[in-house]
Scaffold this active site. Structure first.
Site, PDB file in Angstrom:
ATOM      1  N   ASP A 215     -13.204  14.840  -4.859  1.00 27.84           N
ATOM      2  CA  ASP A 215     -13.035  16.112  -5.599  1.00 27.84           C
ATOM      3  C   ASP A 215     -14.569  16.053  -6.327  1.00 27.84           C
ATOM      4  O   ASP A 215     -15.335  15.604  -6.037  1.00 27.84           O
ATOM      5  CB  ASP A 215     -11.852  16.420  -6.468  1.00 27.84           C
ATOM      6  CG  ASP A 215     -11.607  17.530  -6.760  1.00 27.84           C
ATOM      7  OD1 ASP A 215     -12.409  18.603  -7.002  1.00 27.84           O
ATOM      8  OD2 ASP A 215     -10.345  17.968  -6.244  1.00 27.84           O
TER       9      ASP A 215
ATOM     10  N   LYS B 145      -7.099   8.133  -1.776  1.00 30.43           N
ATOM     11  CA  LYS B 145      -8.348   8.545  -1.257  1.00 30.43           C
ATOM     12  C   LYS B 145      -8.958   9.795  -1.997  1.00 30.43           C
ATOM     13  O   LYS B 145      -9.174  10.645  -1.489  1.00 30.43           O
ATOM     14  CB  LYS B 145      -8.501   8.873   0.295  1.00 30.43           C
ATOM     15  CG  LYS B 145      -7.889   7.698   1.091  1.00 30.43           C
ATOM     16  CD  LYS B 145      -8.293   7.946   2.771  1.00 30.43           C
ATOM     17  CE  LYS B 145      -7.503   6.668   3.470  1.00 30.43           C
ATOM     18  NZ  LYS B 145      -6.124   6.920   3.576  1.00 30.43           N
TER      19      LYS B 145
ATOM     20  N   LYS C  94       0.898  -1.258   0.127  1.00 31.93           N
ATOM     21  CA  LYS C  94      -0.135   0.006  -0.032  1.00 31.93           C
ATOM     22  C   LYS C  94       1.059   1.259   0.031  1.00 31.93           C
ATOM     23  O   LYS C  94       1.668   1.537   0.896  1.00 31.93           O
ATOM     24  CB  LYS C  94      -0.957   0.150   1.241  1.00 31.93           C
ATOM     25  CG  LYS C  94      -1.714   1.189   0.990  1.00 31.93           C
ATOM     26  CD  LYS C  94      -2.682   1.129   2.485  1.00 31.93           C
ATOM     27  CE  LYS C  94      -2.340   1.718   3.597  1.00 31.93           C
ATOM     28  NZ  LYS C  94      -2.421   3.018   3.538  1.00 31.93           N
TER      29      LYS C  94
ATOM     30  N   THR D 202     -11.015   4.606   9.754  1.00 30.88           N
ATOM     31  CA  THR D 202     -10.709   3.809  11.061  1.00 30.88           C
ATOM     32  C   THR D 202     -10.215   4.755  12.099  1.00 30.88           C
ATOM     33  O   THR D 202     -10.254   4.092  13.262  1.00 30.88           O
ATOM     34  CB  THR D 202      -9.893   2.610  10.866  1.00 30.88           C
ATOM     35  OG1 THR D 202      -8.641   3.146  10.144  1.00 30.88           O
ATOM     36  CG2 THR D 202     -10.581   1.416  10.089  1.00 30.88           C
TER      37      THR D 202
ATOM     38  N   ASP E 151      -3.136   4.352  -2.459  1.00 32.96           N
ATOM     39  CA  ASP E 151      -4.059   4.641  -1.375  1.00 32.96           C
ATOM     40  C   ASP E 151      -4.308   6.314  -1.407  1.00 32.96           C
ATOM     41  O   ASP E 151      -3.487   6.785  -0.343  1.00 32.96           O
ATOM     42  CB  ASP E 151      -3.862   4.312  -0.010  1.00 32.96           C
ATOM     43  CG  ASP E 151      -4.636   4.553   1.283  1.00 32.96           C
ATOM     44  OD1 ASP E 151      -5.738   5.030   0.919  1.00 32.96           O
ATOM     45  OD2 ASP E 151      -4.268   4.660   2.467  1.00 32.96           O
TER      46      ASP E 151
ATOM     47  N   ARG F  87       2.181  -0.211  11.031  1.00 32.26           N
ATOM     48  CA  ARG F  87       3.339  -0.183  12.129  1.00 32.26           C
ATOM     49  C   ARG F  87       3.580  -1.532  12.615  1.00 32.26           C
ATOM     50  O   ARG F  87       4.929  -1.909  12.874  1.00 32.26           O
ATOM     51  CB  ARG F  87       2.611   0.970  12.992  1.00 32.26           C
ATOM     52  CG  ARG F  87       3.028   2.216  12.613  1.00 32.26           C
ATOM     53  CD  ARG F  87       2.374   3.291  13.273  1.00 32.26           C
ATOM     54  NE  ARG F  87       0.719   3.230  13.154  1.00 32.26           N
ATOM     55  CZ  ARG F  87      -0.411   4.162  13.534  1.00 32.26           C
ATOM     56  NH1 ARG F  87       0.187   4.806  14.346  1.00 32.26           N
ATOM     57  NH2 ARG F  87      -1.438   3.906  13.065  1.00 32.26           N
TER      58      ARG F  87
HETATM   59  O1  C5P Z   1       0.020   1.410  10.897  1.00 33.48           O
HETATM   60  P1  C5P Z   1      -1.198   1.119  10.724  1.00 33.48           P
HETATM   61  O2  C5P Z   1      -1.481  -0.483  10.615  1.00 33.48           O
HETATM   62  O3  C5P Z   1      -2.179   1.552  11.535  1.00 33.48           O
HETATM   63  O4  C5P Z   1      -1.505   1.734   9.215  1.00 33.48           O
HETATM   64  C1  C5P Z   1      -2.933   1.756   8.724  1.00 33.48           C
HETATM   65  C2  C5P Z   1      -2.614   2.319   7.208  1.00 33.48           C
HETATM   66  O5  C5P Z   1      -3.967   2.266   6.721  1.00 33.48           O
HETATM   67  C3  C5P Z   1      -2.049   3.814   7.252  1.00 33.48           C
HETATM   68  O6  C5P Z   1      -1.296   3.830   6.143  1.00 33.48           O
HETATM   69  C4  C5P Z   1      -3.376   4.531   6.959  1.00 33.48           C
HETATM   70  O7  C5P Z   1      -3.364   5.685   6.240  1.00 33.48           O
HETATM   71  C5  C5P Z   1      -4.366   3.538   6.230  1.00 33.48           C
HETATM   72  N1  C5P Z   1      -5.858   3.642   6.560  1.00 33.48           N
HETATM   73  C6  C5P Z   1      -6.375   3.633   7.694  1.00 33.48           C
HETATM   74  N2  C5P Z   1      -7.817   3.857   7.818  1.00 33.48           N
HETATM   75  C7  C5P Z   1      -8.554   3.942   6.677  1.00 33.48           C
HETATM   76  C8  C5P Z   1      -7.766   4.180   5.369  1.00 33.48           C
HETATM   77  C9  C5P Z   1      -6.509   4.025   5.189  1.00 33.48           C
HETATM   78  O8  C5P Z   1      -6.011   3.573   8.793  1.00 33.48           O
HETATM   79  N3  C5P Z   1      -9.789   4.151   6.706  1.00 33.48           N
END
Ligand code: C5P
Length: 228
Positions: free
Chosen positions: A64, A61, A30, A119, A59, A209
């Protein structure tokens, strides 16, 4: 269920080093704002050069007016490098239909997902913006997305099953906020582990992470793949 790894490290070199370590695994990568704004299209080429079988989820998103979103979607689809990208469902049915209409004849077009509720929202903060509960609004967004011809949604694992019931089993759910083995949530508010994601028919788990902050990312990826 597929694993999608977030490449959110501070430099292209660090992301590429991580990807080289896991180059033999069947995973999606991603690429989000941070990497894409800094490293651009050539970064996507660098990823495919490490292993052409890697699938790339861009990603960005998109949000517009419909024509501007469709222009961006067309550019992304014409790269021939991106396997999936996303838009915001709150951009509306017209915007999503315009995007799908614009890319429908591009050979091997990428999959398109729409973000329902980020989320990082908890119920109170979501209510303050949308004036409805997460579960009600996420399902509504998912229905709009489905009827617009979009391939699936980005949602939390908590909404995945309900969304499939209200759309179709084949409608893709991709869920960030996954802490595979109960790791630290960080800024995520609604986190789920692998057994929960499985029970809720999640198609893609997104993990950042817990992989890239670990001392041994390769082992974490191996363990996740074994468990999904
Ligand atoms: O580090 P972590 O596992 O929390 O990363 C989650 C990834 O998913 C990040 O890149 C974040 O931008 C992305 N994301 C998210 N929630 C969303 C859409 C994308 O956490 N609804």
């Amino acid at each position: 269920m597929k694993l999608c790894i977030s490449l959110d490290l501070p430099s292209a070199e660090e992301n590429l080093a991580l990807v080289k370590e896991i180059k033999d695994f069947d995973v999606w990568l991603k690429v989000g704002f941070r990497s894409y704004i800094r490293d651009g299209k050539s970064f996507l080429e660098d990823l495919k050069a490490i292993n052409p079988n890697f699938k790339i989820f861009l990603d960005l998103k998109l949000y517009d007016i419909p024509n501007t979103m469709a222009d961006a979607a067309e550019e992304i689809s014409s790269f021939g490098l991106v396997d999936m990208f996303n838009v915001h469902a709150s951009a509306g049915i017209n915007a999503m239909q315009t995007v799908m209409d614009r890319i429908k004849n591009i050979p091997n077009r990428p999959l398109v997902l729409a973000v329902t509720a980020l989320t990082s929202f908890d119920n109170a903060s979501f209510l303050a913006v949308y004036n409805e509960s997460i579960s009600t609004k996420a399902t509504q967004f998912a229905k709009d997305t489905f009827s617009s011809g979009v391939d699936g949604v980005v949602c939390s694992a908590f909404e995945s099953l309900d969304i499939k019931k209200n759309t179709s089993n084949n409608f893709i759910t991709l869920c960030p906020g996954i802490r595979p083995f109960g790791e630290d949530a960080g800024d995520q508010k609604r986190v789920a582990d692998i057994p929960f994601a499985k029970e809720n028919s999640v198609d893609f788990i997104v993990v950042g992470r817990p992989i890239y902050q670990d001392k041994n990312p390769k082992e974490v990826v191996k363990k996740i793949l074994k468990n999904i």
